[in-house]
Design a protein around this motif. Structure first.
Motif, PDB file in Angstrom:
ATOM      1  N   VAL A  81       5.219  38.107  71.244  1.00  0.00           N
ATOM      2  CA  VAL A  81       5.242  38.536  69.910  1.00  0.00           C
ATOM      3  C   VAL A  81       5.558  39.819  69.908  1.00  0.00           C
ATOM      4  N   GLU A  82       6.127  40.501  68.574  1.00  0.00           N
ATOM      5  CA  GLU A  82       6.190  41.861  68.552  1.00  0.00           C
ATOM      6  C   GLU A  82       4.936  42.563  67.783  1.00  0.00           C
ATOM      7  N   SER A  83       4.614  43.622  68.166  1.00  0.00           N
ATOM      8  CA  SER A  83       3.421  44.123  67.634  1.00  0.00           C
ATOM      9  C   SER A  83       3.722  44.522  66.248  1.00  0.00           C
ATOM     10  N   SER A 131      16.528  49.083  79.755  1.00  0.00           N
ATOM     11  CA  SER A 131      16.672  48.934  78.404  1.00  0.00           C
ATOM     12  C   SER A 131      15.575  48.064  78.119  1.00  0.00           C
ATOM     13  N   GLY A 132      15.068  48.064  76.788  1.00  0.00           N
ATOM     14  CA  GLY A 132      14.181  47.053  76.449  1.00  0.00           C
ATOM     15  C   GLY A 132      14.640  45.642  76.421  1.00  0.00           C
ATOM     16  N   PHE A 133      15.914  45.588  76.229  1.00  0.00           N
ATOM     17  CA  PHE A 133      16.811  44.336  76.269  1.00  0.00           C
ATOM     18  C   PHE A 133      16.452  43.711  77.619  1.00  0.00           C
ATOM     19  N   THR A 146      16.023  56.828  76.288  1.00  0.00           N
ATOM     20  CA  THR A 146      16.550  55.456  76.560  1.00  0.00           C
ATOM     21  C   THR A 146      15.638  54.930  77.759  1.00  0.00           C
ATOM     22  N   GLY A 147      15.656  53.474  77.724  1.00  0.00           N
ATOM     23  CA  GLY A 147      15.085  53.125  78.635  1.00  0.00           C
ATOM     24  C   GLY A 147      13.714  52.299  78.253  1.00  0.00           C
ATOM     25  N   ALA A 148      13.120  51.760  79.058  1.00  0.00           N
ATOM     26  CA  ALA A 148      11.941  51.088  78.812  1.00  0.00           C
ATOM     27  C   ALA A 148      10.894  50.650  80.110  1.00  0.00           C
ATOM     28  N   ARG A 170       3.150  44.371  78.441  1.00  0.00           N
ATOM     29  CA  ARG A 170       3.367  45.036  77.182  1.00  0.00           C
ATOM     30  C   ARG A 170       4.784  45.836  77.629  1.00  0.00           C
ATOM     31  N   LEU A 171       5.660  45.753  76.434  1.00  0.00           N
ATOM     32  CA  LEU A 171       6.780  46.306  76.844  1.00  0.00           C
ATOM     33  C   LEU A 171       6.789  47.571  75.592  1.00  0.00           C
ATOM     34  N   HIS A 172       7.078  48.687  76.098  1.00  0.00           N
ATOM     35  CA  HIS A 172       7.407  49.936  75.558  1.00  0.00           C
ATOM     36  C   HIS A 172       8.694  50.250  75.782  1.00  0.00           C
ATOM     37  N   THR A 173       9.476  50.742  74.666  1.00  0.00           N
ATOM     38  CA  THR A 173      11.142  51.135  74.813  1.00  0.00           C
ATOM     39  C   THR A 173      10.823  52.771  74.638  1.00  0.00           C
ATOM     40  N   PHE A 174      11.926  53.111  75.020  1.00  0.00           N
ATOM     41  CA  PHE A 174      11.964  54.783  74.983  1.00  0.00           C
ATOM     42  C   PHE A 174      13.165  55.114  73.821  1.00  0.00           C
ATOM     43  N   GLY A 175      13.940  53.996  73.289  1.00  0.00           N
ATOM     44  CA  GLY A 175      15.123  54.538  72.578  1.00  0.00           C
ATOM     45  C   GLY A 175      14.868  54.461  71.275  1.00  0.00           C
ATOM     46  N   LYS A 176      13.727  54.368  70.932  1.00  0.00           N
ATOM     47  CA  LYS A 176      13.459  54.308  69.051  1.00  0.00           C
ATOM     48  C   LYS A 176      12.652  55.737  69.071  1.00  0.00           C
ATOM     49  N   ALA A 177      11.326  55.701  68.653  1.00  0.00           N
ATOM     50  CA  ALA A 177      10.673  56.730  68.484  1.00  0.00           C
ATOM     51  C   ALA A 177      10.750  57.610  69.550  1.00  0.00           C
ATOM     52  N   ALA A 201      14.480  44.657  79.942  1.00  0.00           N
ATOM     53  CA  ALA A 201      13.055  44.217  80.310  1.00  0.00           C
ATOM     54  C   ALA A 201      12.793  42.860  79.830  1.00  0.00           C
ATOM     55  N   ASN A 202      13.128  42.667  78.506  1.00  0.00           N
ATOM     56  CA  ASN A 202      12.695  41.367  77.825  1.00  0.00           C
ATOM     57  C   ASN A 202      13.544  40.048  78.902  1.00  0.00           C
ATOM     58  N   VAL A 203      14.776  40.264  78.824  1.00  0.00           N
ATOM     59  CA  VAL A 203      15.803  39.229  79.635  1.00  0.00           C
ATOM     60  C   VAL A 203      15.036  39.236  81.209  1.00  0.00           C
ATOM     61  N   ALA A 205      16.048  38.964  69.697  1.00  0.00           N
ATOM     62  CA  ALA A 205      17.204  38.134  70.573  1.00  0.00           C
ATOM     63  C   ALA A 205      16.974  38.510  72.176  1.00  0.00           C
ATOM     64  N   SER A 206      16.644  39.433  72.689  1.00  0.00           N
ATOM     65  CA  SER A 206      16.446  39.723  74.136  1.00  0.00           C
ATOM     66  C   SER A 206      15.420  38.725  74.501  1.00  0.00           C
ATOM     67  N   VAL A 207      14.266  38.357  73.906  1.00  0.00           N
ATOM     68  CA  VAL A 207      13.330  37.297  74.512  1.00  0.00           C
ATOM     69  C   VAL A 207      14.099  36.024  74.588  1.00  0.00           C
ATOM     70  N   GLU A 242       6.360  46.085  72.206  1.00  0.00           N
ATOM     71  CA  GLU A 242       5.907  47.393  71.244  1.00  0.00           C
ATOM     72  C   GLU A 242       6.990  47.992  70.961  1.00  0.00           C
ATOM     73  N   ALA A 243       8.248  47.631  71.020  1.00  0.00           N
ATOM     74  CA  ALA A 243       9.256  48.398  70.900  1.00  0.00           C
ATOM     75  C   ALA A 243       9.384  49.218  69.629  1.00  0.00           C
ATOM     76  N   HIS A 244       8.651  48.902  68.557  1.00  0.00           N
ATOM     77  CA  HIS A 244       8.754  49.653  67.340  1.00  0.00           C
ATOM     78  C   HIS A 244       7.472  50.173  67.007  1.00  0.00           C
ATOM     79  N   ALA A 245       6.585  50.115  67.715  1.00  0.00           N
ATOM     80  CA  ALA A 245       5.004  50.510  67.621  1.00  0.00           C
ATOM     81  C   ALA A 245       5.063  51.723  68.266  1.00  0.00           C
TER      82      ALA A 245
HETATM   83  C1  LIG Z   1      11.615  44.151  69.252  1.00  0.00           C
HETATM   84  C2  LIG Z   1      12.782  44.877  70.252  1.00  0.00           C
HETATM   85  N1  LIG Z   1      12.384  44.526  71.389  1.00  0.00           N
HETATM   86  C3  LIG Z   1      13.483  44.981  72.229  1.00  0.00           C
HETATM   87  C4  LIG Z   1      14.477  45.718  71.891  1.00  0.00           C
HETATM   88  C5  LIG Z   1      15.633  46.316  72.724  1.00  0.00           C
HETATM   89  O1  LIG Z   1      15.225  47.701  73.309  1.00  0.00           O
HETATM   90  P1  LIG Z   1      16.332  48.542  73.861  1.00  0.00           P
HETATM   91  O2  LIG Z   1      17.156  49.189  72.600  1.00  0.00           O
HETATM   92  O3  LIG Z   1      15.509  49.414  74.675  1.00  0.00           O
HETATM   93  O4  LIG Z   1      17.148  47.774  74.332  1.00  0.00           O
HETATM   94  C6  LIG Z   1      14.790  45.976  70.500  1.00  0.00           C
HETATM   95  C7  LIG Z   1      16.085  46.828  69.983  1.00  0.00           C
HETATM   96  O5  LIG Z   1      16.576  46.556  69.255  1.00  0.00           O
HETATM   97  C8  LIG Z   1      13.571  45.567  69.636  1.00  0.00           C
HETATM   98  O6  LIG Z   1      14.056  45.794  68.417  1.00  0.00           O
END
Ligand SMILES: Cc1ncc(COP(=O)(O)O)c(C=O)c1O
Length: 440
Positions: free
Chosen positions: A185-187, A107-109, A258-260, A247-254, A111-113, A134-136, A220-223
């Motif tokens: 930062v978040e893009s 997950s993106g979470f 799931t995953g990153a 760069r972090l790209h997540t698969f769970g949004k657009a 990955a940041n952790v 929060a994950s950062v 880049e989670a939301h971009a």
């Molecule tokens: C900016 C940002 N980074 C990371 C995450 C975590 O990504 P994931 O949902 O894949 O755990 C989120 C999701 O809430 C997010 O908004």
């Protein structure tokens, strides 16, 4: 074991009650249907491109799934079991994004952790935008640089400059280039729909750190899927790939999966494989997850996502230009667009699918919209700073012009009815005072 009378239970109950009293208790949302029983219009999920309901993606997924050699589970940690599907997907991703290496996380979470807990070394400093995810924060807390963390005001170059100057001033190792500074930062920010000024930040890092020990890390989670060529994100859109450490790209949004993935150098990938506990001590993404994410990337590479993103961003521009002139008679505290969106003559901002409706009454507004068949969630402290409550609108490629106009009309009608009710209350109070005085 019955714990209902234990002191543990008492403490936990008290904490929840305190959240109740402050109106910040989190609860799972009710199943989403409107009072009429029909599905709600989605202004809530992060399914920005509406891919979760795409028949094309669904068919592609089912087809690839039935042809895949492995589909169930993954058997264990990446470090223990055959990760052929994972490695092949990483190769695809590093090719698509133009990075030296790519590493999948669950997950993106995670990955940041994983990244922030292990890449900054002892003596290094971490600087982050005050709105960072929060994950950062969780990663930094577990990092060897946790005592050298600094925030800067949201998207403020002046504030970032000040923090970096202080670091140079106070830390000899940073000045000499021996120690590093990471800027996170978040893009595209998830609560505000604001964009980090990425080019300005990379320029500032280059100027401030002649030893090249200032590093930018972009979430880049939301971009992902929405901006840049074929949805490669803002870093690619701005041509900054070589100036960003990771760069972090997540698969769970657009991407409706799931995953990153973390895109970075081979060296850092190797280090993460050795030290990132959120990667090492967990079962890796299941094969079917990999197939799903892979299919979403098919829609990025064939241009489908880019077309959907264009529709989505036009819809966002339409919503703002429809709503803005209808807000002029409403007090900004009751309902307004945020400053970066409220001034029609201001600096042009690229449209974003995330549009906060600023209001001091987010729950009543959200409830009103829900009764009209629209799902847009209230967001309050501690998710956003105190005094910055809002109903966050997330638009989707599958929303229509009629949907967004209905949303704008609903919000305006709620504000007008709230104002009328307040006026009536005031009149009754004035009448009441007159009555009291006439009795004296
Ligand atoms: C900016 C940002 N980074 C990371 C995450 C975590 O990504 P994931 O949902 O894949 O755990 C989120 C999701 O809430 C997010 O908004």
């Amino acid at each position: 074991m019955n714990q209902s009378n234990s002191s543990l239970a008492a403490k936990i109950r008290a904490a929840l009650a305190s959240r109740d009293e402050r109106w910040i208790r989190r609860r799972l949302p009710d199943p989403i249907t409107s009072s009429s029983g029909s599905p709600l219009i989605d202004f809530n999920s992060n399914d920005y491109l509406s891919l979760s309901t795409s028949p094309v993606l669904r068919n592609q997924f089912l087809r690839k799934l039935s042809a895949a050699p492995d589909v169930l589970g993954s058997g264990g940690s990446r470090l223990l079991v055959n990760g052929r599907a994972h490695s092949a997907f990483e190769a695809r991703l590093s090719g698509f994004f133009g990075s030296e290496a790519a590493l999948l996380f669950n997950s993106g979470f995670d990955a940041n952790v994983g990244f922030f807990s292990c890449i900054p070394q002892s003596g290094d400093a971490i600087v982050y935008d005050e709105y960072i995810h929060a994950s950062v924060h969780d990663g930094i807390r577990a990092s060897r640089a946790r005592d050298a963390q600094y925030s800067f005001s949201h998207n403020s170059m002046a504030s970032l400059r000040q923090v970096l100057a202080k670091l140079l001033d106070e830390r000899r190792g940073v000045r000499s280039g021996e120690d590093s500074v990471f800027v996170a930062v978040e893009s595209l920010y998830s609560m505000d729909g604001t964009f980090a000024p990425l080019s300005e930040i990379t320029d500032m890092l280059e100027k401030t750190f002649p030893h090249r020990n200032g590093y930018l890390v972009v979430d880049e989670a939301h971009a992902t899927g929405i901006y840049g060529p074929q949805g490669r994100g803002r870093v690619a859109q701005l041509g900054l790939e070589s100036k960003v450490l990771a760069r972090l790209h997540t698969f769970g949004k657009a991407l409706a999966a799931t995953g990153a993935v973390v895109l970075t150098s081979t060296l850092i990938r190797d280090y993460l494989l050795n030290y990132a506990r959120s990667l090492i001590y967990t079962t890796s993404l299941s094969y079917s997850n990999i197939v799903a994410a892979d299919c979403s990337f098919d829609l990025l590479t064939d241009g489908t996502a880019e077309e959907l993103a264009n529709d989505l961003l036009s819809l966002s521009s339409h919503f703002i230009s429809y709503l803005r002139p209808r807000l002029t008679h409403i007090p900004p505290g009751l309902l307004s667009l945020p400053v970066h969106l409220s001034n029609a003559d201001g600096v042009a901002v690229p449209p974003s699918p995330i549009i906060p409706l600023m209001t001091s009454h987010p729950r009543p507004l959200s409830a009103y919209l829900l009764a009209l068949g629209m799902n847009a969630r209230p967001i309050t402290w501690p998710t956003v700073p105190k005094g910055k409550d809002r109903v966050r609108v997330c638009l989707h490629a599958g929303n229509t012009i009629a949907d967004v106009e209905k949303l704008a009309q609903g919000a305006i009608r709620w504000a007008e009815e709230t104002m009328a009710a307040a006026r009536k209350r005031e009149e009754r109070e004035v009448e009441g005072r007159g009555f009291e005085q006439s009795k004296l």
